[in-house]
Design a protein around this motif. Structure first.
Motif, PDB file in Angstrom:
ATOM      1  N   ALA A  94      14.057  24.037  47.950  1.00 31.61           N
ATOM      2  CA  ALA A  94      14.839  23.884  46.717  1.00 31.61           C
ATOM      3  C   ALA A  94      15.414  25.220  46.257  1.00 31.61           C
ATOM      4  N   ILE A  95      16.551  25.148  45.605  1.00 32.59           N
ATOM      5  CA  ILE A  95      17.057  26.270  44.810  1.00 32.59           C
ATOM      6  C   ILE A  95      16.428  26.114  43.434  1.00 32.59           C
ATOM      7  N   VAL A  96      15.607  27.060  43.030  1.00 30.33           N
ATOM      8  CA  VAL A  96      14.788  26.883  41.821  1.00 30.33           C
ATOM      9  C   VAL A  96      15.236  27.744  40.651  1.00 30.33           C
ATOM     10  N   GLY A  97      16.227  28.575  40.835  1.00 32.12           N
ATOM     11  CA  GLY A  97      16.680  29.429  39.740  1.00 32.12           C
ATOM     12  C   GLY A  97      17.648  30.465  40.263  1.00 32.12           C
ATOM     13  N   ARG A  98      17.877  31.504  39.471  1.00 36.02           N
ATOM     14  CA  ARG A  98      18.794  32.572  39.870  1.00 36.02           C
ATOM     15  C   ARG A  98      18.473  33.833  39.076  1.00 36.02           C
ATOM     16  N   ILE A  99      18.911  34.960  39.608  1.00 34.92           N
ATOM     17  CA  ILE A  99      18.735  36.245  38.947  1.00 34.92           C
ATOM     18  C   ILE A  99      20.050  37.009  39.026  1.00 34.92           C
ATOM     19  N   ALA A 100      20.447  37.598  37.907  1.00 38.84           N
ATOM     20  CA  ALA A 100      21.652  38.421  37.850  1.00 38.84           C
ATOM     21  C   ALA A 100      21.224  39.882  37.892  1.00 38.84           C
ATOM     22  N   LEU A 101      21.635  40.571  38.950  1.00 38.83           N
ATOM     23  CA  LEU A 101      21.170  41.933  39.196  1.00 38.83           C
ATOM     24  C   LEU A 101      22.343  42.887  39.401  1.00 38.83           C
ATOM     25  N   ARG A 102      22.071  44.146  39.070  1.00 40.52           N
ATOM     26  CA  ARG A 102      22.995  45.229  39.409  1.00 40.52           C
ATOM     27  C   ARG A 102      22.186  46.457  39.777  1.00 40.52           C
ATOM     28  N   ARG A 103      22.674  47.194  40.751  1.00 40.08           N
ATOM     29  CA  ARG A 103      22.015  48.437  41.129  1.00 40.08           C
ATOM     30  C   ARG A 103      22.698  49.598  40.429  1.00 40.08           C
ATOM     31  N   ARG A 104      21.916  50.407  39.738  1.00 41.30           N
ATOM     32  CA  ARG A 104      22.436  51.611  39.075  1.00 41.30           C
ATOM     33  C   ARG A 104      21.618  52.788  39.560  1.00 41.30           C
ATOM     34  N   GLY A 105      22.181  53.529  40.505  1.00 39.28           N
ATOM     35  CA  GLY A 105      21.432  54.614  41.115  1.00 39.28           C
ATOM     36  C   GLY A 105      20.228  54.044  41.842  1.00 39.28           C
ATOM     37  N   SER A 158      22.593  35.634  48.667  1.00 34.96           N
ATOM     38  CA  SER A 158      23.912  36.042  48.192  1.00 34.96           C
ATOM     39  C   SER A 158      24.645  34.828  47.617  1.00 34.96           C
ATOM     40  N   PRO A 159      25.417  35.004  46.540  1.00 40.08           N
ATOM     41  CA  PRO A 159      26.227  33.877  46.060  1.00 40.08           C
ATOM     42  C   PRO A 159      27.289  33.449  47.065  1.00 40.08           C
ATOM     43  N   PHE A 160      27.528  34.279  48.100  1.00 38.97           N
ATOM     44  CA  PHE A 160      28.458  33.927  49.168  1.00 38.97           C
ATOM     45  C   PHE A 160      27.718  33.504  50.434  1.00 38.97           C
ATOM     46  N   ASP A 161      26.432  33.194  50.318  1.00 35.37           N
ATOM     47  CA  ASP A 161      25.670  32.725  51.466  1.00 35.37           C
ATOM     48  C   ASP A 161      26.214  31.383  51.921  1.00 35.37           C
ATOM     49  N   PRO A 162      26.286  31.145  53.247  1.00 39.86           N
ATOM     50  CA  PRO A 162      26.811  29.852  53.722  1.00 39.86           C
ATOM     51  C   PRO A 162      26.058  28.635  53.200  1.00 39.86           C
ATOM     52  N   LEU A 196      22.197  35.842  42.017  1.00 39.80           N
ATOM     53  CA  LEU A 196      21.685  35.430  43.318  1.00 39.80           C
ATOM     54  C   LEU A 196      20.823  34.177  43.142  1.00 39.80           C
ATOM     55  N   PRO A 197      21.193  33.063  43.770  1.00 41.07           N
ATOM     56  CA  PRO A 197      20.330  31.881  43.737  1.00 41.07           C
ATOM     57  C   PRO A 197      18.996  32.179  44.413  1.00 41.07           C
ATOM     58  N   ILE A 198      17.939  31.542  43.934  1.00 42.77           N
ATOM     59  CA  ILE A 198      16.603  31.746  44.493  1.00 42.77           C
ATOM     60  C   ILE A 198      16.197  30.492  45.267  1.00 42.77           C
ATOM     61  N   LEU A 199      15.994  30.655  46.568  1.00 35.94           N
ATOM     62  CA  LEU A 199      15.497  29.572  47.411  1.00 35.94           C
ATOM     63  C   LEU A 199      13.980  29.662  47.462  1.00 35.94           C
ATOM     64  N   LEU A 200      13.305  28.547  47.192  1.00 32.94           N
ATOM     65  CA  LEU A 200      11.849  28.486  47.270  1.00 32.94           C
ATOM     66  C   LEU A 200      11.483  27.176  47.951  1.00 32.94           C
ATOM     67  N   GLY A 201      10.915  27.265  49.144  1.00 28.19           N
ATOM     68  CA  GLY A 201      10.628  26.049  49.893  1.00 28.19           C
ATOM     69  C   GLY A 201      11.911  25.325  50.234  1.00 28.19           C
ATOM     70  N   PHE A 246      21.437  20.622  46.161  1.00 30.58           N
ATOM     71  CA  PHE A 246      20.374  21.240  45.380  1.00 30.58           C
ATOM     72  C   PHE A 246      20.427  20.923  43.882  1.00 30.58           C
ATOM     73  N   GLY A 247      21.467  20.212  43.452  1.00 26.74           N
ATOM     74  CA  GLY A 247      21.547  19.852  42.045  1.00 26.74           C
ATOM     75  C   GLY A 247      21.837  21.007  41.120  1.00 26.74           C
ATOM     76  N   LYS A 248      22.400  22.099  41.637  1.00 25.21           N
ATOM     77  CA  LYS A 248      22.711  23.276  40.826  1.00 25.21           C
ATOM     78  C   LYS A 248      24.225  23.475  40.754  1.00 25.21           C
ATOM     79  N   ASP A 249      24.714  23.779  39.572  1.00 25.98           N
ATOM     80  CA  ASP A 249      26.141  24.028  39.383  1.00 25.98           C
ATOM     81  C   ASP A 249      26.330  25.481  38.962  1.00 25.98           C
ATOM     82  N   TYR A 250      26.049  26.383  39.895  1.00 26.49           N
ATOM     83  CA  TYR A 250      26.156  27.810  39.619  1.00 26.49           C
ATOM     84  C   TYR A 250      27.578  28.289  39.887  1.00 26.49           C
ATOM     85  N   ARG A 251      28.062  29.121  38.994  1.00 32.32           N
ATOM     86  CA  ARG A 251      29.399  29.686  39.153  1.00 32.32           C
ATOM     87  C   ARG A 251      29.308  31.207  39.197  1.00 32.32           C
TER      88      ARG A 251
END
Length: 366
Positions: free
Chosen positions: A312-323, A267-271, A305-310, A283-288
């Motif tokens: 490191a934060i290695v990327g992110r995905i922007a998602l929405r649920r529609r039905g 979650s972008p609001f994850d502690p 949503l930031p992606i944790l792998l091992g 993590f060297g990421k400046d995500y807003r």
């Protein structure tokens, strides 16, 4: 100051402190360690507190009961790091804040104290009340409100009521003796003891943290936090590349390696990532978060949503649920990593949401 940690060691300590290095199936374990989990009303994917628990391996059926009367991991709602679900054992530690509001008021809306007394009497008689028990809110649009809304919030902020459960989206205000265990209610702490307990819980949850990091966790004044931390007997250290010295949790183990080949969407609001300064430092990421921006001004996506792998934060995905479809608006991953990391992350979230398919927008997909 006795040690200097490398940046990699600091990352490992922070991840392990947040119990993201190995899955737990217990919501109780998560709240015992984190102390609080931020609540947010956005539910583009799932509600933020649900994502925090899911990313730590808590099963969905358990997650969906958190914050209800039947939920595992007793919590109450309160202002911790923003509005949060707070571990019940921390109720005494927030006594200093309840006393301050009782004595000096709050910065919130004006409170009708006649309504407070009506609400208090109804709560004493019935044990549990909802806003609808007082007629709900009146008006329309931005003018929709009720004096009982703020009367109930005042009671919760000052200890006359506890919001320890919700009925769907609706807050249930409970008489304290009905939801706070007797042994917890029996604990009385002065202001200094309250702050010390919160600072200790914060450093345990952060693993490695500057004074500012610790203060921000439960939104305590930095000067107050610094005094409390100095009395806890914690080890101090430096982290390569960090400007300020850090405090280390007693359980911190800089030699521990985080080895995980499965991505973990957060979650972008994850502690682990809720503070941009700390996210950038570790993590060297400046995500807003761009959910509050007009669509035309978003550069990445509504809910990323930031992606944790091992380690490191290695990327992110922007998602929405529609039905029953999970829509990916955007995705990015660090250079050198396969695009499959994005797809695997989306598949994990699809399981969390019960989505039957994933639709990819904004990029070609085989």
């Amino acid at each position: 100051m006795t040690a200097t940690l490398t940046a990699a060691e600091a990352r490992s300590v922070a991840i392990a402190a947040q119990i993201l290095d190995e899955p737990t199936r217990s919501a109780t374990t998560v709240f015992d360690r984190l102390g609080c989990v931020q609540i947010d009303s956005m539910s583009a994917v799932r509600r933020s507190h649900e994502l925090v628990l899911l990313s730590r391996g808590v099963p969905l059926d358990v997650v969906l009961q958190v914050g209800t009367a039947a939920g595992e991991g007793a919590t109450f709602e309160g202002m911790a790091h923003a509005l949060s679900l707070v571990a019940m054992d921390l109720w005494p530690a927030f006594g200093f804040r309840r006393r301050h509001i009782s004595a000096h008021g709050w910065r919130g809306p004006a409170v009708d104290f006649a309504a407070v007394e009506v609400a208090r009497a109804r709560l004493e008689a019935d044990g549990r009340v909802r806003l609808r028990d007082f007629g709900g809110m009146k008006g329309s649009g931005w003018e929709r409100d009720s004096p009982y809304r703020w009367a109930l919030e005042w009671l919760a902020a000052t200890g006359g009521a506890v919001c320890a459960e919700r009925d769907r989206w609706e807050r249930v205000y409970c008489r304290p003796d009905l939801v706070i265990p007797p042994d917890v209610r029996a604990v009385e702490l002065n202001d200094d003891e309250c702050v010390a307990r919160l600072c200790r819980r914060a450093i345990d949850a952060l693993g490695v943290a500057t004074t500012k990091d610790v203060a921000d966790y439960f939104r305590i004044h930095a000067t107050t936090a610094r005094t409390a931390l100095a009395g806890l007997g914690l080890e101090q250290a430096a982290v390569a590349g960090w400007k300020d010295p850090v405090w280390l949790a007693p359980t911190a183990d800089p030699t521990k390696k985080i080895i995980e080949d499965a991505p973990n969407p957060l979650s972008p609001f994850d502690p682990l990532v809720w503070t941009r300064d700390r996210l950038l430092r570790i993590f060297g990421k400046d995500y807003r978060l761009e959910a509050y921006k007009p669509a035309a001004k978003r550069e990445f996506g509504y809910f990323a949503l930031p992606i944790l792998l091992g380690d490191a934060i290695v990327g992110r995905i922007a998602l929405r649920r529609r039905g029953d479809v999970l829509v990916m608006e955007n995705g990015e991953v660090d250079a050198g990593l396969p695009a499959g990391v994005i797809d695997r992350s989306a598949e994990i979230v699809a399981r969390w949401t019960g989505s039957k398919s994933i639709a990819y927008e904004g990029r070609d997909h085989d």
